[in-house]
Write an enzyme that holds these catalytic residues in place. Structure first.
Site, mmCIF file in Angstrom:
data_model
loop_
_atom_site.group_PDB
_atom_site.id
_atom_site.type_symbol
_atom_site.label_atom_id
_atom_site.label_comp_id
_atom_site.label_asym_id
_atom_site.label_seq_id
_atom_site.Cartn_x
_atom_site.Cartn_y
_atom_site.Cartn_z
ATOM 1 N N HIS A 160 0.822 -0.533 -2.675
ATOM 2 C CA HIS A 160 0.557 0.440 -1.607
ATOM 3 C C HIS A 160 1.276 0.019 -0.315
ATOM 4 O O HIS A 160 1.832 0.856 0.402
ATOM 5 C CB HIS A 160 -0.937 0.512 -1.313
ATOM 6 C CG HIS A 160 -1.783 1.015 -2.445
ATOM 7 N ND1 HIS A 160 -2.690 0.220 -3.098
ATOM 8 C CD2 HIS A 160 -1.877 2.239 -3.027
ATOM 9 C CE1 HIS A 160 -3.313 0.928 -4.025
ATOM 10 N NE2 HIS A 160 -2.831 2.150 -4.015
ATOM 11 N N GLY A 213 4.758 6.210 -5.200
ATOM 12 C CA GLY A 213 5.251 5.116 -6.027
ATOM 13 C C GLY A 213 5.778 5.588 -7.374
ATOM 14 O O GLY A 213 5.230 6.505 -7.980
ATOM 15 N N SER A 266 -5.018 -0.686 -8.746
ATOM 16 C CA SER A 266 -6.422 -0.905 -8.349
ATOM 17 C C SER A 266 -7.278 -1.124 -9.584
ATOM 18 O O SER A 266 -8.299 -1.800 -9.524
ATOM 19 C CB SER A 266 -6.934 0.299 -7.568
ATOM 20 O OG SER A 266 -6.075 0.565 -6.485
HETATM 21 P P1 AMP Z 1 -3.360 5.242 -5.855
HETATM 22 O O1 AMP Z 1 -4.123 4.619 -4.728
HETATM 23 O O2 AMP Z 1 -3.459 4.501 -7.135
HETATM 24 O O3 AMP Z 1 -3.624 6.724 -5.971
HETATM 25 O O4 AMP Z 1 -1.836 5.124 -5.468
HETATM 26 C C1 AMP Z 1 -1.355 5.597 -4.240
HETATM 27 C C2 AMP Z 1 0.150 5.509 -4.229
HETATM 28 O O5 AMP Z 1 0.548 4.161 -4.441
HETATM 29 C C3 AMP Z 1 0.810 6.331 -5.352
HETATM 30 O O6 AMP Z 1 1.980 6.939 -4.825
HETATM 31 C C4 AMP Z 1 1.144 5.283 -6.373
HETATM 32 O O7 AMP Z 1 2.235 5.629 -7.200
HETATM 33 C C5 AMP Z 1 1.499 4.106 -5.486
HETATM 34 N N1 AMP Z 1 1.366 2.841 -6.211
HETATM 35 C C6 AMP Z 1 0.287 2.386 -6.891
HETATM 36 N N2 AMP Z 1 0.552 1.200 -7.483
HETATM 37 C C7 AMP Z 1 1.842 0.895 -7.155
HETATM 38 C C8 AMP Z 1 2.719 -0.206 -7.472
HETATM 39 N N3 AMP Z 1 2.327 -1.219 -8.228
HETATM 40 N N4 AMP Z 1 3.970 -0.174 -6.977
HETATM 41 C C9 AMP Z 1 4.396 0.871 -6.210
HETATM 42 N N5 AMP Z 1 3.617 1.921 -5.871
HETATM 43 C C10 AMP Z 1 2.355 1.942 -6.348
#
Ligand code: AMP
Length: 284
Positions: free
Chosen positions: A37, A150, A189
């Site tokens: 993130h 991401g 997460s």
């Molecule tokens: P989330 O909180 O899981 O909904 O993710 C929020 C944003 O963070 C989304 O755009 C995900 O693709 C990105 N994201 C989550 N994990 C990673 C990671 N390991 N590397 C890069 N971006 C990530």
């Protein structure tokens, strides 16, 4: 860093920034922030004057029996991490701010079926409808110039790019490569659900996808064999596979002989933890 919860608080801050001509970037998240993130926040800083991060665990994108209730919520740590990453504003809305009339009776969007009924969408029906509904709402509330996502959630990235095109949002979508642990596990997460003895298996996922990508590069016509081998390897590592697929990077359709830009994508269960990952696969 300021933190706001309501639409009016958000707009009060944004109005001032807009008046001074600031370029605004939005980083939507569901919190429990990790280095992945924070890489998005860093990318947002690079291409804007002001960075807004949102934290909202969106009930609309969780299916029946999924982990909405137990999804990790760590507001204090998240706030500190965003401060340290020089984020300017944290927007942490309530359900009422996001769905003023209640989710059950909300105006919702539907993601295009060609992208949302396959792979993640087939395993999690309705998931991408929930994603486009909440992201469009965030876009409308924040009105960013840039939005950062991401590659970890590669299918989601394509769905968002289509959302922006189809709805005509004047927003540039920026994507950030997946951030991994030293052992190659894509940060997520949900990794905190992994028990110690499951971590080793989880760490195999990236290597198995990388091996599949190499196989496809060596023998592009045999991408289905590469899928089968990757599935076997994942099962041998003790994972239960939802899907392993070699697809066109542009639209996740099955590869044609002329395609050069492919992606290997997978979702697999490691005990009670569902992992997703993907690798680029570019043919010479
Ligand atoms: P989330 O909180 O899981 O909904 O993710 C929020 C944003 O963070 C989304 O755009 C995900 O693709 C990105 N994201 C989550 N994990 C990673 C990671 N390991 N590397 C890069 N971006 C990530």
């Amino acid at each position: 860093m300021r933190q706001v919860q309501t639409r009016d608080q958000l707009w009060a801050v944004l109005r001032k920034w807009r008046r001074s001509g600031s370029r605004i970037a939005l980083v939507p998240t569901m919190g429990n922030l990790h280095e992945g993130h924070l890489a998005l926040v860093a990318a947002a800083r690079e291409c804007s004057d002001r960075v807004v991060a949102s934290i909202y665990v969106n009930p609309a994108q969780f299916g029946e029996g999924e982990d909405y209730e137990r999804y990790p919520r760590t507001p204090d740590e998240d706030r500190e991490a965003l401060e340290a990453a020089h984020c300017d504003l944290l927007f942490a809305p309530s359900d009422r701010t996001m769905y003023p009339g209640g989710l059950a009776d909300a105006t919702c969007l539907q993601a295009p079926r060609s992208l949302s009924a396959i792979l993640e969408g087939a395993a999690r029906p309705g998931h991408f409808d929930g994603v486009v509904t909440v992201v469009s709402r965030l876009f409308n509330l924040v009105g960013p110039d840039v939005a950062v996502f991401g590659e970890k959630d590669y299918q989601q990235l394509l769905v968002i790019q289509r959302l922006v095109e189809d709805m005509g949002y004047p927003i540039r979508v920026v994507s950030v490569p997946t951030v991994r642990s030293a052992a190659g596990l894509a940060l997520s997460s949900r990794n905190r659900y992994l028990q110690d003895e499951q971590r080793g298996a989880a760490e195999q996922l990236n290597g198995i996808l990388a091996a599949a990508a190499r196989r496809v590069i060596e023998s592009p016509g045999r991408w289905q064999e590469a899928e089968r081998e990757a599935r076997n390897s994942l099962e041998q590592s003790g994972m239960r596979v939802d899907y392993v697929a070699v697809r066109r990077a542009v639209d996740l359709d099955r590869p044609l002989p002329t395609d050069r830009d492919l992606r290997v994508l997978a979702a697999a269960w490691c005990g009670g933890t569902r992992l997703i990952d993907n690798r680029a696969c570019r043919l010479g």
